[in-house]
Design an enzyme around this catalytic site. Structure first.
Site, mmCIF file in Angstrom:
data_model
loop_
_atom_site.group_PDB
_atom_site.id
_atom_site.type_symbol
_atom_site.label_atom_id
_atom_site.label_comp_id
_atom_site.label_asym_id
_atom_site.label_seq_id
_atom_site.Cartn_x
_atom_site.Cartn_y
_atom_site.Cartn_z
ATOM 1 N N GLU A 1 0.850 -1.215 0.000
ATOM 2 C CA GLU A 1 0.000 0.000 0.000
ATOM 3 C C GLU A 1 0.876 1.253 0.000
ATOM 4 O OE1 GLU A 1 -3.356 0.236 0.036
ATOM 5 O OE2 GLU A 1 -3.944 -1.834 0.443
ATOM 6 N N ASP B 1 -5.659 -3.814 8.638
ATOM 7 C CA ASP B 1 -6.411 -4.597 7.650
ATOM 8 C C ASP B 1 -5.672 -5.877 7.267
ATOM 9 O OD1 ASP B 1 -7.805 -2.279 7.839
ATOM 10 O OD2 ASP B 1 -7.440 -1.612 5.790
HETATM 11 C C1 GLA Z 1 -7.900 1.903 6.531
HETATM 12 C C2 GLA Z 1 -6.421 1.568 6.733
HETATM 13 C C3 GLA Z 1 -6.168 1.001 8.133
HETATM 14 C C4 GLA Z 1 -6.781 1.870 9.215
HETATM 15 C C5 GLA Z 1 -8.229 2.219 8.874
HETATM 16 C C6 GLA Z 1 -8.821 3.198 9.840
HETATM 17 O O1 GLA Z 1 -8.667 0.737 6.519
HETATM 18 O O2 GLA Z 1 -5.984 0.653 5.777
HETATM 19 O O3 GLA Z 1 -4.788 0.830 8.336
HETATM 20 O O4 GLA Z 1 -6.017 3.011 9.453
HETATM 21 O O5 GLA Z 1 -8.345 2.762 7.571
HETATM 22 O O6 GLA Z 1 -8.921 2.641 11.092
#
Ligand code: GLA
Length: 384
Positions: free
Chosen positions: A158, A170
């Site tokens: 990412e 995630d």
């Molecule tokens: C996205 C990002 C995560 C996290 C969420 C908010 O999903 O990928 O790393 O920061 O936003 O909690």
């Protein structure tokens, strides 16, 4: 996740060959939003929706990838430095590059993949894709990479190939998911604990606003920047121990109020409160106190909407409907700027709430939200 569909497409596109099949899920997050890159706590769980990929070594140094859902085909060389243009292919490319960077020896492969995590709904379809390939390549080539590093490979993908400076939540959830359990992760120490989550008498319901905000990734990176600015100001103000906002208190933040912008102050205030809310929710869950869990979810929504400013009119509206219907807890889930609300709803209220949410949302915005009922499920795995 339809394995037979993936198998038949793989056969069709790659000369009747048969490969190995891997899957990795999307995630929900009960509470703890935008806390991961602040070294705080998150409380996600993997879900029964994700990505499935069939993969077979092809004897070349090329990756030949077919996206079944997008009907799009991309080829790239494992030694190429330039990422493919198609954004979906950049995830696979990034995972390969990050493995190679870590010394992993991989060979070219053919792959066809499909998914049922709705894109842009805040359920981490991209992490599901990254984890599928990180897990699969590690397994196929016996690389011996541990599970945390697999999650970090997805996260680095990412950062380095997709322009999103995300935290680890995630990819962690997608790799470490366990059926029936949420996982509390301390994003500073990386300690984690599984919490069985079977709220008797309640349902977890996701309502998708179907709003996708185009600038979500730059706005996300800007939020992260604000947090880092606030943490640095606190650190330089006689608190050298504050590496992340997670380490700061509201009193420390107040001390630097005049040194940072009003906007950065609000962002930091939200994060400091949100870190504490995750711990409060875990305590409440251990007592079976779902009323407190729900109340904290509403507090998170309020913070994300008014302080962190990552909600939008549609999500605020869905949250209001939930409140009016007497839903126990409701809030915007994931990064925000669109996507879903997550709702903790008493069984007996469920049908009436959904009916009301669909009707009033349609009346206001001209279309209905989408409903997803999710089951907390296992993380990355080999299916065949
Ligand atoms: C996205 C990002 C995560 C996290 C969420 C908010 O999903 O990928 O790393 O920061 O936003 O909690």
């Amino acid at each position: 996740m339809d394995i037979e569909h993936v198998r038949s497409r793989f056969k069709k596109h790659f000369n009747d060959e048969v490969g190995s099949v891997y899957a990795s899920p999307g995630r929900i997050n009960l509470i703890g939003e935008h806390t991961d890159y602040n070294g705080g706590f998150v409380f996600p769980g993997a879900i029964d929706k994700g990505m499935v990929a069939e993969i077979k070594v092809n004897g070349t140094d090329k990756v030949r990838a077919y996206s079944i859902d997008l009907k799009d085909y991309v080829e790239f060389g494992l030694n190429e430095e330039d990422a493919p243009k198609a954004s979906w292919a950049r995830y696979i490319f990034g995972v390969c590059r990050e493995i190679i960077k870590r010394g992993g020896k991989i060979q070219g492969f053919d792959t066809a993949f499909a998914g049922d995590v709705p894109l842009g709904a805040g359920m981490s379809s991209s992490a599901a894709l990254e984890s599928t390939f990180a897990f699969a390549l590690n397994d196929m080539f016996n690389l011996g990479i541990d599970k945390f590093e697999l999650a970090k490979i997805g996260q680095a993908t990412e950062h380095n190939y997709c322009g999103v400076n995300c935290g680890i939540m995630d990819q962690f959830a997608s790799v470490f998911g366990k059926e029936g359990s949420l996982i509390r992760l301390d994003c500073r120490s990386l300690e984690y604990k599984y919490f069985p989550f079977k709220p008797v008498g309640y349902k977890l319901v996701l309502l998708d606003s179907v709003v996708k905000h185009e600038l979500a990734s730059s706005a996300y990176n800007k939020r992260r920047q604000s947090c880092e600015t606030a943490a640095a100001a606190i650190r330089n103000n006689n608190h050298p121990e504050v590496e992340f906002l997670r380490d700061a208190t509201m009193d420390m933040l107040k001390e630097v109020k005049d040194q940072i912008s009003a906007e950065d102050y609000m962002r930091a205030e939200y994060v400091i409160e949100e870190v504490q809310r995750v711990l409060d929710v875990c305590d409440a869950l251990e007592r079976g106190d779902y009323e407190t869990v729900g109340q904290k979810m509403y507090e998170t929504h309020h913070g994300m909407s008014k302080l962190y400013e990552v909600s939008c009119e549609e999500l605020d509206y869905l949250n209001d409907i939930a409140k009016k219907c007497g839903v126990t807890g409701s809030r915007v889930m994931g990064g925000g700027f669109g996507g879903c609300t997550i709702n903790l709803v008493k069984d007996e209220l469920h049908d009436a709430f959904i009916k009301e949410a669909f009707a009033s949302y349609k009346e206001k915005f001209g279309h209905e939200p989408k409903l997803y009922e999710v089951v907390i499920s296992d993380g990355a795995r080999k299916l065949a």
